[in-house]
Motif scaffolding. Structure first.
Motif, PDB file in Angstrom:
ATOM      1  N   LEU A 100       0.812  -1.206   0.000  1.00  0.00           N
ATOM      2  CA  LEU A 100       0.000   0.000   0.000  1.00  0.00           C
ATOM      3  C   LEU A 100       0.852   1.264   0.000  1.00  0.00           C
ATOM      4  CD1 LEU A 100      -3.028   0.803   0.151  1.00  0.00           C
ATOM      5  CD2 LEU A 100      -2.740   0.983   2.632  1.00  0.00           C
ATOM      6  N   ASN A 101       2.032   1.184   0.603  1.00  0.00           N
ATOM      7  CA  ASN A 101       2.833   2.398   0.780  1.00  0.00           C
ATOM      8  C   ASN A 101       4.278   2.001   1.043  1.00  0.00           C
ATOM      9  OD1 ASN A 101       3.385   5.172   1.182  1.00  0.00           O
ATOM     10  ND2 ASN A 101       1.462   5.452   2.287  1.00  0.00           N
ATOM     11  N   PHE A 102       5.173   2.985   1.003  1.00  0.00           N
ATOM     12  CA  PHE A 102       6.535   2.737   1.464  1.00  0.00           C
ATOM     13  C   PHE A 102       7.054   3.962   2.197  1.00  0.00           C
ATOM     14  CE2 PHE A 102       7.301   4.669  -2.680  1.00  0.00           C
ATOM     15  CZ  PHE A 102       8.379   5.518  -2.443  1.00  0.00           C
ATOM     16  N   ILE A 103       7.900   3.716   3.181  1.00  0.00           N
ATOM     17  CA  ILE A 103       8.496   4.765   4.003  1.00  0.00           C
ATOM     18  C   ILE A 103      10.001   4.546   4.002  1.00  0.00           C
ATOM     19  CG2 ILE A 103       8.671   5.757   6.319  1.00  0.00           C
ATOM     20  CD1 ILE A 103       5.975   6.282   5.150  1.00  0.00           C
ATOM     21  N   GLU A 104      10.747   5.608   3.730  1.00  0.00           N
ATOM     22  CA  GLU A 104      12.204   5.505   3.757  1.00  0.00           C
ATOM     23  C   GLU A 104      12.726   5.638   5.180  1.00  0.00           C
ATOM     24  OE1 GLU A 104      14.374   6.789  -0.264  1.00  0.00           O
ATOM     25  OE2 GLU A 104      13.447   8.470   0.770  1.00  0.00           O
ATOM     26  N   LYS A 105      13.728   4.830   5.515  1.00  0.00           N
ATOM     27  CA  LYS A 105      14.401   4.937   6.808  1.00  0.00           C
ATOM     28  C   LYS A 105      15.610   5.870   6.678  1.00  0.00           C
ATOM     29  CE  LYS A 105      14.939   0.402   7.265  1.00  0.00           C
ATOM     30  NZ  LYS A 105      15.251  -0.907   7.838  1.00  0.00           N
ATOM     31  N   PRO A 106      15.901   6.677   7.689  1.00  0.00           N
ATOM     32  CA  PRO A 106      15.158   6.815   8.948  1.00  0.00           C
ATOM     33  C   PRO A 106      13.796   7.448   8.703  1.00  0.00           C
ATOM     34  CG  PRO A 106      16.876   8.485   8.820  1.00  0.00           C
ATOM     35  CD  PRO A 106      17.069   7.581   7.644  1.00  0.00           C
ATOM     36  N   TYR A 107      12.737   6.848   9.263  1.00  0.00           N
ATOM     37  CA  TYR A 107      11.381   7.247   8.957  1.00  0.00           C
ATOM     38  C   TYR A 107      11.010   8.574   9.625  1.00  0.00           C
ATOM     39  CZ  TYR A 107      10.376   5.471  13.625  1.00  0.00           C
ATOM     40  OH  TYR A 107      10.383   5.269  14.976  1.00  0.00           O
ATOM     41  N   ASN A 108      10.090   9.266   8.977  1.00  0.00           N
ATOM     42  CA  ASN A 108       9.485  10.468   9.549  1.00  0.00           C
ATOM     43  C   ASN A 108       8.233  10.032  10.305  1.00  0.00           C
ATOM     44  OD1 ASN A 108       7.153  12.608   9.096  1.00  0.00           O
ATOM     45  ND2 ASN A 108       9.073  13.755   9.137  1.00  0.00           N
ATOM     46  N   LYS A 109       8.130  10.403  11.570  1.00  0.00           N
ATOM     47  CA  LYS A 109       7.029   9.937  12.423  1.00  0.00           C
ATOM     48  C   LYS A 109       5.667  10.282  11.826  1.00  0.00           C
ATOM     49  CE  LYS A 109       4.891  10.553  16.976  1.00  0.00           C
ATOM     50  NZ  LYS A 109       5.002  11.193  18.312  1.00  0.00           N
ATOM     51  N   ASP A 110       5.475  11.519  11.406  1.00  0.00           N
ATOM     52  CA  ASP A 110       4.172  11.938  10.876  1.00  0.00           C
ATOM     53  C   ASP A 110       3.824  11.181   9.602  1.00  0.00           C
ATOM     54  OD1 ASP A 110       3.798  13.712  12.962  1.00  0.00           O
ATOM     55  OD2 ASP A 110       4.598  15.433  11.857  1.00  0.00           O
ATOM     56  N   ALA A 111       4.827  10.989   8.726  1.00  0.00           N
ATOM     57  CA  ALA A 111       4.587  10.258   7.479  1.00  0.00           C
ATOM     58  C   ALA A 111       4.216   8.806   7.768  1.00  0.00           C
ATOM     59  CB  ALA A 111       5.819  10.323   6.583  1.00  0.00           C
ATOM     60  N   LEU A 112       4.880   8.205   8.745  1.00  0.00           N
ATOM     61  CA  LEU A 112       4.584   6.815   9.101  1.00  0.00           C
ATOM     62  C   LEU A 112       3.183   6.692   9.677  1.00  0.00           C
ATOM     63  CD1 LEU A 112       5.446   3.893   9.372  1.00  0.00           C
ATOM     64  CD2 LEU A 112       6.532   4.459  11.553  1.00  0.00           C
ATOM     65  N   LEU A 113       2.798   7.612  10.547  1.00  0.00           N
ATOM     66  CA  LEU A 113       1.457   7.562  11.141  1.00  0.00           C
ATOM     67  C   LEU A 113       0.372   7.781  10.088  1.00  0.00           C
ATOM     68  CD1 LEU A 113       1.984   9.414  14.554  1.00  0.00           C
ATOM     69  CD2 LEU A 113       1.660   6.963  14.162  1.00  0.00           C
ATOM     70  N   ARG A 114       0.636   8.666   9.119  1.00  0.00           N
ATOM     71  CA  ARG A 114      -0.336   8.862   8.032  1.00  0.00           C
ATOM     72  C   ARG A 114      -0.498   7.580   7.226  1.00  0.00           C
ATOM     73  NH1 ARG A 114       2.165  13.965   7.314  1.00  0.00           N
ATOM     74  NH2 ARG A 114       3.397  13.134   5.577  1.00  0.00           N
ATOM     75  N   ALA A 115       0.631   6.912   6.951  1.00  0.00           N
ATOM     76  CA  ALA A 115       0.584   5.676   6.174  1.00  0.00           C
ATOM     77  C   ALA A 115      -0.159   4.583   6.942  1.00  0.00           C
ATOM     78  CB  ALA A 115       2.006   5.210   5.839  1.00  0.00           C
ATOM     79  N   ILE A 116       0.056   4.521   8.245  1.00  0.00           N
ATOM     80  CA  ILE A 116      -0.621   3.522   9.069  1.00  0.00           C
ATOM     81  C   ILE A 116      -2.120   3.801   9.126  1.00  0.00           C
ATOM     82  CG2 ILE A 116      -0.908   2.715  11.457  1.00  0.00           C
ATOM     83  CD1 ILE A 116       2.163   2.987  11.733  1.00  0.00           C
ATOM     84  N   ASP A 117      -2.484   5.066   9.277  1.00  0.00           N
ATOM     85  CA  ASP A 117      -3.906   5.438   9.298  1.00  0.00           C
ATOM     86  C   ASP A 117      -4.585   5.009   8.001  1.00  0.00           C
ATOM     87  OD1 ASP A 117      -6.241   7.007  10.430  1.00  0.00           O
ATOM     88  OD2 ASP A 117      -5.883   8.142   8.601  1.00  0.00           O
ATOM     89  N   GLU A 118      -3.919   5.255   6.887  1.00  0.00           N
ATOM     90  CA  GLU A 118      -4.478   4.859   5.592  1.00  0.00           C
ATOM     91  C   GLU A 118      -4.578   3.341   5.485  1.00  0.00           C
ATOM     92  OE1 GLU A 118      -3.857   5.713   0.835  1.00  0.00           O
ATOM     93  OE2 GLU A 118      -2.159   5.982   2.199  1.00  0.00           O
ATOM     94  N   ALA A 119      -3.580   2.636   6.040  1.00  0.00           N
ATOM     95  CA  ALA A 119      -3.586   1.170   5.975  1.00  0.00           C
ATOM     96  C   ALA A 119      -4.788   0.594   6.711  1.00  0.00           C
ATOM     97  CB  ALA A 119      -2.285   0.623   6.563  1.00  0.00           C
TER      98      ALA A 119
END
Length: 208
Positions: A100-119
């Motif tokens: 569904l999505n990808f996040i680059e490490k080191p991850y950005n907290k807000d971007a990760l939470l947005r991706a999780i919410d969408e998931a």
């Protein structure tokens, strides 16, 4: 956040697992951590559904192989790929296979939470892909020819420099087209833009 929402953290890096677990626990999520793809697949059939944070580069089974196994065995959970810098081509392959999505490490907290919410919204509403497909061509029609060329390059997993070389323009010009493309599509991340592109490709294949 819903305390019943479960997130599987599948990463061979202890520090990453601890960091992500700490952040998610304090945000209200349940977590389960696995140090390898094999460990995750061994246990996931017996566990409830959730969102999977899946590292690409792991000893043994890598993230793409784990994803392939999930697809073959009907393990239907939204996957967010965790990638290192420069792994865009691999991330695009994962998204083509259904991530569904990808996040680059080191991850950005807000971007990760947005991706999780969408998931989790995806987990609750299996029609999200269909909604995206019906909307994709309308949004993409707003792009200029060059903006669509840049998106097509990104859909192949090419970095800006390669796209620039192929189009005979500078990497800086590619960045400008890319920014304009994302603004017109009304997306905040490359992963969102790629999903519109994949949805449009699917519509074209069906039409053929």
């Amino acid at each position: 956040m819903n305390n019943n929402q479960l997130i599987y953290i599948v990463d061979d890096d202890d520090a990453v697992r601890r960091s992500v677990k700490f952040m998610l626990k304090h945000t209200g999520f349940q977590t389960r951590e696995m140090a390898s793809g094999d460990e995750f697949l061994k246990n996931v059939q017996r566990n409830e559904r959730g969102c999977v944070l899946l590292d690409i580069r792991m000893p043994g089974m890598d993230g793409l192989e784990v994803q392939e196994h999930m697809n073959k065995n009907g393990i239907d959970m939204p996957i967010i790929i965790l990638t290192g810098h420069g792994d865009i081509e691999i991330a695009v392959k994962a998204m083509r296979a259904g991530a569904l999505n990808f996040i680059e490490k080191p991850y950005n907290k807000d971007a990760l939470l947005r991706a999780i919410d969408e998931a989790f919204r995806h987990l609750e509403n299996n029609n999200l892909k269909e909604i995206a497909a019906s909307d994709a061509n309308m949004r993409l029609s707003c792009l200029t020819g060059r903006e669509r060329d840049v998106l097509n390059g990104l859909l192949q997993g090419y970095p800006n420099k390669t796209i620039a070389f192929d189009l005979g323009i500078s990497p800086r010009t590619v960045e400008i087209y890319r920014a304009n493309m994302m603004e017109k599509l009304r997306v905040k991340s490359l992963a969102e833009a790629l999903r519109f592109g994949f949805a449009a490709e699917a519509v074209e294949i069906v039409a053929e």
